[in-house]
Design a protein around this motif. Structure first.
Motif, PDB file in Angstrom:
ATOM      1  N   VAL A  30       0.555  -1.113   0.040  1.00 50.52           N
ATOM      2  CA  VAL A  30       0.233  -0.020   0.260  1.00 50.52           C
ATOM      3  C   VAL A  30       0.763   1.557  -0.111  1.00 50.52           C
ATOM      4  N   VAL A  31       1.974   1.064   0.398  1.00 58.06           N
ATOM      5  CA  VAL A  31       2.832   2.515   0.976  1.00 58.06           C
ATOM      6  C   VAL A  31       3.384   2.619  -0.456  1.00 58.06           C
ATOM      7  N   THR A  32       3.865   2.110  -1.132  1.00 57.99           N
ATOM      8  CA  THR A  32       4.888   2.005  -2.520  1.00 57.99           C
ATOM      9  C   THR A  32       3.526   2.516  -3.495  1.00 57.99           C
ATOM     10  N   ARG A  33       2.781   1.498  -3.579  1.00 57.85           N
ATOM     11  CA  ARG A  33       1.540   2.328  -4.740  1.00 57.85           C
ATOM     12  C   ARG A  33       0.760   3.174  -4.050  1.00 57.85           C
ATOM     13  N   LEU A  34       1.097   3.856  -3.213  1.00 62.50           N
ATOM     14  CA  LEU A  34       0.595   5.511  -3.126  1.00 62.50           C
ATOM     15  C   LEU A  34       1.072   6.211  -3.251  1.00 62.50           C
ATOM     16  N   GLN A  35       2.800   5.351  -3.267  1.00 60.87           N
ATOM     17  CA  GLN A  35       3.600   6.753  -3.887  1.00 60.87           C
ATOM     18  C   GLN A  35       4.051   7.083  -5.199  1.00 60.87           C
ATOM     19  N   GLU A  46       0.916  11.817  -6.383  1.00 61.57           N
ATOM     20  CA  GLU A  46       1.633  13.003  -6.632  1.00 61.57           C
ATOM     21  C   GLU A  46       1.977  13.677  -5.106  1.00 61.57           C
ATOM     22  N   ASN A  47       3.093  13.638  -4.632  1.00 68.69           N
ATOM     23  CA  ASN A  47       4.198  14.248  -3.848  1.00 68.69           C
ATOM     24  C   ASN A  47       3.183  13.855  -3.012  1.00 68.69           C
ATOM     25  N   ILE A  48       3.212  12.587  -2.679  1.00 66.73           N
ATOM     26  CA  ILE A  48       3.600  12.719  -0.931  1.00 66.73           C
ATOM     27  C   ILE A  48       4.345  11.448  -0.629  1.00 66.73           C
ATOM     28  N   SER A  49       4.631  11.691   0.582  1.00 66.42           N
ATOM     29  CA  SER A  49       6.188  10.904   0.962  1.00 66.42           C
ATOM     30  C   SER A  49       6.333   9.550   2.048  1.00 66.42           C
ATOM     31  N   GLU A  50       6.807   8.913   1.999  1.00 63.02           N
ATOM     32  CA  GLU A  50       6.659   7.411   2.203  1.00 63.02           C
ATOM     33  C   GLU A  50       6.436   7.906   3.514  1.00 63.02           C
ATOM     34  N   ASP A  51       6.716   8.389   4.680  1.00 60.72           N
ATOM     35  CA  ASP A  51       6.017   8.331   6.054  1.00 60.72           C
ATOM     36  C   ASP A  51       4.667   8.754   5.588  1.00 60.72           C
ATOM     37  N   GLU A  52       4.097   9.468   4.666  1.00 64.33           N
ATOM     38  CA  GLU A  52       3.135  10.281   4.808  1.00 64.33           C
ATOM     39  C   GLU A  52       1.756   9.175   4.507  1.00 64.33           C
ATOM     40  N   SER A  53       2.262   7.927   3.416  1.00 67.49           N
ATOM     41  CA  SER A  53       1.664   7.284   2.842  1.00 67.49           C
ATOM     42  C   SER A  53       1.867   5.943   3.751  1.00 67.49           C
ATOM     43  N   ALA A  54       2.613   6.060   5.035  1.00 68.90           N
ATOM     44  CA  ALA A  54       2.853   5.195   5.762  1.00 68.90           C
ATOM     45  C   ALA A  54       1.567   5.468   6.827  1.00 68.90           C
ATOM     46  N   SER A  55       1.505   6.636   7.262  1.00 69.05           N
ATOM     47  CA  SER A  55      -0.225   7.050   8.613  1.00 69.05           C
ATOM     48  C   SER A  55      -1.022   6.666   7.834  1.00 69.05           C
ATOM     49  N   LEU A  56      -0.434   7.614   6.400  1.00 69.39           N
ATOM     50  CA  LEU A  56      -2.704   6.950   5.734  1.00 69.39           C
ATOM     51  C   LEU A  56      -2.757   5.585   6.176  1.00 69.39           C
ATOM     52  N   TYR A  57      -1.611   4.462   5.491  1.00 67.23           N
ATOM     53  CA  TYR A  57      -2.065   3.516   5.779  1.00 67.23           C
ATOM     54  C   TYR A  57      -2.443   3.211   7.289  1.00 67.23           C
ATOM     55  N   LYS A  58      -2.286   3.469   8.467  1.00 66.88           N
ATOM     56  CA  LYS A  58      -2.336   2.720   9.919  1.00 66.88           C
ATOM     57  C   LYS A  58      -3.549   3.688  10.163  1.00 66.88           C
ATOM     58  N   GLN A  59      -3.831   4.819   9.385  1.00 68.58           N
ATOM     59  CA  GLN A  59      -5.393   5.625   9.736  1.00 68.58           C
ATOM     60  C   GLN A  59      -6.463   4.975   9.210  1.00 68.58           C
ATOM     61  N   ALA A  60      -6.111   4.343   8.282  1.00 65.86           N
ATOM     62  CA  ALA A  60      -7.261   3.680   7.035  1.00 65.86           C
ATOM     63  C   ALA A  60      -6.935   2.330   8.221  1.00 65.86           C
ATOM     64  N   TYR A  61      -6.100   1.702   8.284  1.00 63.68           N
ATOM     65  CA  TYR A  61      -6.522   0.282   8.975  1.00 63.68           C
ATOM     66  C   TYR A  61      -7.087   0.254  10.496  1.00 63.68           C
ATOM     67  N   GLN A  62      -6.701   1.472  11.206  1.00 61.92           N
ATOM     68  CA  GLN A  62      -7.953   1.642  12.428  1.00 61.92           C
ATOM     69  C   GLN A  62      -8.627   2.168  12.069  1.00 61.92           C
ATOM     70  N   GLY A  63      -8.940   3.266  11.547  1.00 62.46           N
ATOM     71  CA  GLY A  63     -10.328   3.853  11.670  1.00 62.46           C
ATOM     72  C   GLY A  63     -11.378   3.649  10.256  1.00 62.46           C
ATOM     73  N   GLY A  64     -11.213   2.398   9.273  1.00 69.84           N
ATOM     74  CA  GLY A  64     -11.102   2.542   8.416  1.00 69.84           C
ATOM     75  C   GLY A  64     -11.188   2.874   6.649  1.00 69.84           C
TER      76      GLY A  64
END
Length: 166
Positions: A104-109, A113-131
């Motif tokens: 998910v992190v690599t595919r989001l990057q 556009e203009n999304i870092s690895e840290d941002e995509s990792a935090s998005l993954y965690k938010q989606a996993y925890q909050g839906g």
């Protein structure tokens, strides 16, 4: 006698050739307008008439060149165009327990556009925890393109596009 006949024949045929190349009245140019003389006592005459014409012509040419240069250097707008801002849409990453974080992190990057690895990792965690997690606000076409590219991933990553109500 034979020479005389040949000479007469040659002269007669030569005259016919000359007559065929003579100017016919159909090709003559007829002038309907009289030409003005160069020297006219009423207008000052002589070279003075020509100088006035040249001066007027030069000033007209300079004015025309000035118009052309201003149109090239400075844009001329006839009317003011009022642009409306494109309506913005939100792109959401939908959480799923089947996701692998690395994928998910690599595919989001790759897609967004203009999304870092840290941002995509935090998005993954938010989606996993909050839906779901909001990835960003984009114009409709761009948001739909990102969602479609994420959905076509293998394994699939679910994304949703919603209208921004703010």
């Amino acid at each position: 006698m034979m020479k005389r006949v040949l000479c007469t024949f040659a002269l007669a045929s030569g005259a016919a050739v000359v007559q065929s190349f003579a100017v016919s009245p159909f090709h003559q140019v007829r002038r309907t307008q009289q030409l003005t003389p160069l020297f006219d006592e009423k207008q000052g005459g002589g070279a003075g008439v020509l100088e006035k014409t040249k001066t007027v012509t030069k000033s007209k040419q300079k004015a025309k060149q000035k118009e052309e240069t201003t149109s090239v250097n400075e844009p001329q707008y006839d009317e003011v165009i009022d642009f409306e801002e494109a309506p913005m849409y939100r792109l959401f990453l939908i959480g799923d327990e089947e996701y692998e974080q690395k994928h998910v992190v690599t595919r989001l990057q790759e897609v967004v556009e203009n999304i870092s690895e840290d941002e995509s990792a935090s998005l993954y965690k938010q989606a996993y925890q909050g839906g779901e997690a909001m990835v960003g606000k984009f114009p409709l076409e761009i948001a739909e393109t990102f969602a479609e590219q994420l959905t076509r991933s293998d394994p699939i990553i679910y994304a949703d596009v919603r209208e921004d109500k703010e």
